[in-house]
Design a protein around this motif. Structure first.
Motif, short mmCIF file in Angstrom:
data_model
loop_
_atom_site.label_atom_id
_atom_site.label_comp_id
_atom_site.label_asym_id
_atom_site.label_seq_id
_atom_site.Cartn_x
_atom_site.Cartn_y
_atom_site.Cartn_z
N GLY A 1 1.19 -1.16 -0.22
CA GLY A 1 -0.38 0.17 0.27
C GLY A 1 0.64 1.23 0.01
O GLY A 1 0.60 2.20 -0.70
N ALA A 2 1.69 1.38 1.08
CA ALA A 2 2.74 2.28 0.81
C ALA A 2 3.42 2.95 -0.54
O ALA A 2 3.59 3.61 -0.90
N ALA A 3 4.01 1.69 -1.53
CA ALA A 3 4.70 1.55 -3.08
C ALA A 3 3.50 2.15 -3.30
O ALA A 3 3.90 3.33 -4.80
N CYS A 4 2.37 1.97 -3.35
CA CYS A 4 1.76 2.41 -4.81
C CYS A 4 0.13 3.07 -4.10
O CYS A 4 -0.70 3.26 -4.67
N GLY A 5 0.25 3.81 -3.03
CA GLY A 5 -1.01 5.00 -2.53
C GLY A 5 -1.71 4.23 -1.91
O GLY A 5 -3.08 5.35 -2.00
N TYR A 6 -1.93 3.51 -1.63
CA TYR A 6 -3.44 2.96 -0.84
C TYR A 6 -3.50 2.70 0.77
O TYR A 6 -1.77 1.87 1.39
N SER A 7 -4.09 2.52 1.40
CA SER A 7 -3.67 1.82 3.37
C SER A 7 -3.79 0.22 2.85
O SER A 7 -4.23 -0.01 2.21
N PRO A 8 -3.50 -0.56 4.23
CA PRO A 8 -3.50 -1.81 3.62
C PRO A 8 -4.89 -2.27 3.88
O PRO A 8 -5.07 -3.07 3.46
N SER A 9 -6.14 -1.26 4.68
CA SER A 9 -7.24 -2.22 4.17
C SER A 9 -7.25 -1.99 2.88
O SER A 9 -8.29 -3.04 2.20
N ALA A 10 -6.95 -1.51 2.04
CA ALA A 10 -7.85 -1.08 0.71
C ALA A 10 -7.10 -2.62 0.40
O ALA A 10 -7.59 -2.63 -1.09
N VAL A 11 -5.64 -2.44 0.44
CA VAL A 11 -5.17 -3.66 0.24
C VAL A 11 -6.00 -4.61 0.04
O VAL A 11 -5.62 -5.87 -0.74
N SER A 12 -6.36 -5.11 1.37
CA SER A 12 -6.69 -6.78 1.57
C SER A 12 -8.26 -6.43 1.47
O SER A 12 -8.51 -7.24 0.54
N ARG A 13 -8.65 -5.44 0.92
CA ARG A 13 -10.44 -5.13 -0.01
C ARG A 13 -9.99 -5.87 -1.76
O ARG A 13 -10.40 -6.44 -2.37
N ILE A 14 -8.78 -4.95 -2.04
CA ILE A 14 -8.33 -5.49 -3.55
C ILE A 14 -7.89 -6.77 -3.20
O ILE A 14 -8.57 -7.93 -4.71
N GLU A 15 -7.28 -7.47 -2.42
CA GLU A 15 -6.93 -9.12 -2.70
C GLU A 15 -8.20 -9.89 -2.63
O GLU A 15 -7.79 -10.72 -2.97
N SER A 16 -9.07 -9.45 -1.60
CA SER A 16 -9.83 -10.37 -1.33
C SER A 16 -11.14 -10.24 -2.43
O SER A 16 -12.09 -11.08 -2.26
N GLY A 17 -10.56 -9.49 -4.15
CA GLY A 17 -11.72 -9.55 -4.39
C GLY A 17 -12.34 -8.27 -4.36
O GLY A 17 -13.95 -8.39 -4.80
N GLN A 18 -13.21 -7.53 -2.88
CA GLN A 18 -14.17 -6.41 -2.60
C GLN A 18 -14.06 -5.34 -2.90
O GLN A 18 -15.00 -4.19 -3.40
#
Length: 423
Positions: free
Chosen positions: A26-43
């Motif tokens: 997330g830090a490298a791509c401009g997202y919060s950890p929770s946003a990365v989690s939602r992306i990875e889960s398909g949400q």
């Protein structure tokens, strides 16, 4: 599985293989950890420029992306801005895949304005150039030169020469007989070991291919040292793909098959035990990890190192460097502080090993939340090996410092210089 879920699973697999946290991505791509989690889960869906950025950072190859992203490209485009025609989706698909190739080229280990174009090992190992047999002494000398490039962290140059070197080794093996064939198989195994080591540096799935071919050639040579070297690379590929238990099983079996009374074989056995200890640690198996570390330490104390034979030497300093990484992986980095204090990194024999030791120390301090000490260790990595500090995992560590709660002077310039952020 929907397109977003397929893409999320691909991103998560690449992140885990690279041993990165959601916060680092997330830090490298401009997202919060929770946003990365939602992306990875398909949400949560992402637009194609964001997917391009994530794929480049995580070293996802075009073929991998094509397998997951292309079937659902309509869905990806919809997230970006409404429904599109099939023709528009095809254009965006080509843009995405072309963009990932271009972005990935700048993210590869050692890439930079002054280096040669990086070689895509995922492609090169399946499409080797036409090779011609060469005299064995010359082939052995060429492999020794390639190994020196690896130890000197000249990864871009190594990537350029490896495909032709492997092709020449295979052609030489194919026309050799008897003892010469065994020696040619040994040369082929060692060239594939170098390819596996480079692919592991790049977090590339090509490591699986190279390690498997190295092991096949090593077994054909009948030389236990080569079998041990190749087995170690295969185990590292297993660990990176999320199979630490299988990696430990392979390493301990191969170590048990080696004769520790023979110095060269015993040295390989020690490196297998060290890699097994770290593999167990990544699986949070503390008992096995520490037991293998203890056995490796005893092996290193009992016999001298064999200089110039392996890319990982069986010495007390190497044992201590591994101990730091094992303790950090087990979640007890504080136990590694005293080990780091006694480790004389400057006396380690190659730039690659010195850079790796400083990397382990940087990760230890990062796990302890000490940003200045982490940055100091990363600077030592750069001093030893400028190409090493551009590896995906180290760029992620750098971006974590850049966007972390503690401001450290010089980190932004370091991040730009090493490719962690755009300059």
């Amino acid at each position: 599985m929907g397109a977003d879920a397929e893409i999320g699973a691909l991103l998560r697999g690449a992140r885990c293989s690279a041993r990165l946290t959601q916060a680092q991505v997330g830090a490298a791509c401009g997202y919060s950890p929770s946003a990365v989690s939602r992306i990875e889960s398909g949400q949560m869906g992402v637009d194609y420029p964001t997917l391009l950025k994530l794929a480049a950072f995580l070293r996802i190859t075009p073929d991998q992306l094509r397998a997951s992203a292309v079937p659902g490209m309509t869905n990806i485009a919809t997230v970006a801005g409404g429904c599109r025609s099939d023709e528009e989706d095809e254009v965006r698909r080509r843009e995405l895949l072309t963009g990932v190739v271009a972005a990935g080229a700048t993210a590869v280990v050692g890439a930079g304005p002054a280096t040669a174009a990086p070689v895509d090992l995922d492609v090169a190992l399946f499409r080797l150039p036409q090779g011609e047999p060469v005299p064995l002494p010359r082939l052995v000398g060429q492999i020794a030169t390639a190994r020196r490039d690896y130890c000197a962290t000249q990864y871009a140059r190594l990537g350029q020469v490896l495909p032709a070197l492997i092709a020449a080794a295979a052609a030489t093996r194919d026309v050799s007989k008897g003892r010469s064939r065994d020696e040619a198989n040994l040369a082929l195994a060692r060239s594939y070991v170098l390819a596996a080591e480079l692919a592991n540096k790049q977090h590339s799935d090509a490591a699986w291919v190279a390690a498997d071919r190295a092991l096949a050639a090593a077994r054909s040579s009948g030389i236990p040292v080569a079998v041990g070297e190749a087995s170690r690379q295969l185990a590292i590929a297993m660990r990176r793909s999320g199979r630490p238990t299988s990696a430990v099983s392979l390493l301990t079996k191969e170590a048990a098959d080696l004769d520790p009374s023979y110095d060269q074989t015993g040295a390989v056995r020690t490196t297998l035990l060290l890699t097994g200890a770290y593999s167990a640690a990544t699986g949070r198996d503390r008992t096995t990890a520490l037991a293998l570390m203890e056995e490796a330490g005893q092996e290193a104390d009992r016999r001298p190192a064999v200089p110039g034979l392996f890319t990982v030497e069986a010495t007390r300093a190497q044992v201590d460097a591994y101990r730091i990484s094992v303790l950090t992986a087990l979640g007890t980095p504080d136990e590694g502080v005293d080990v780091a204090a006694r480790l004389d990194v400057d006396h380690m024999p190659t730039a690659e090993r010195r850079a790796r030791a400083w990397t382990d120390i940087a990760r230890m301090w990062n796990a302890l939340g000490d940003a200045p000490q982490t940055f100091a260790a990363l600077q030592r990595v750069e001093q030893e090996a400028p190409q090493e500090v551009r590896r995906p995992a180290l760029r992620a560590l750098t971006t974590g410092l850049l966007y972390g709660p503690t401001r450290v002077a010089g980190v932004r310039e370091f991040a730009a210089r090493t490719g962690a952020v755009a300059s």
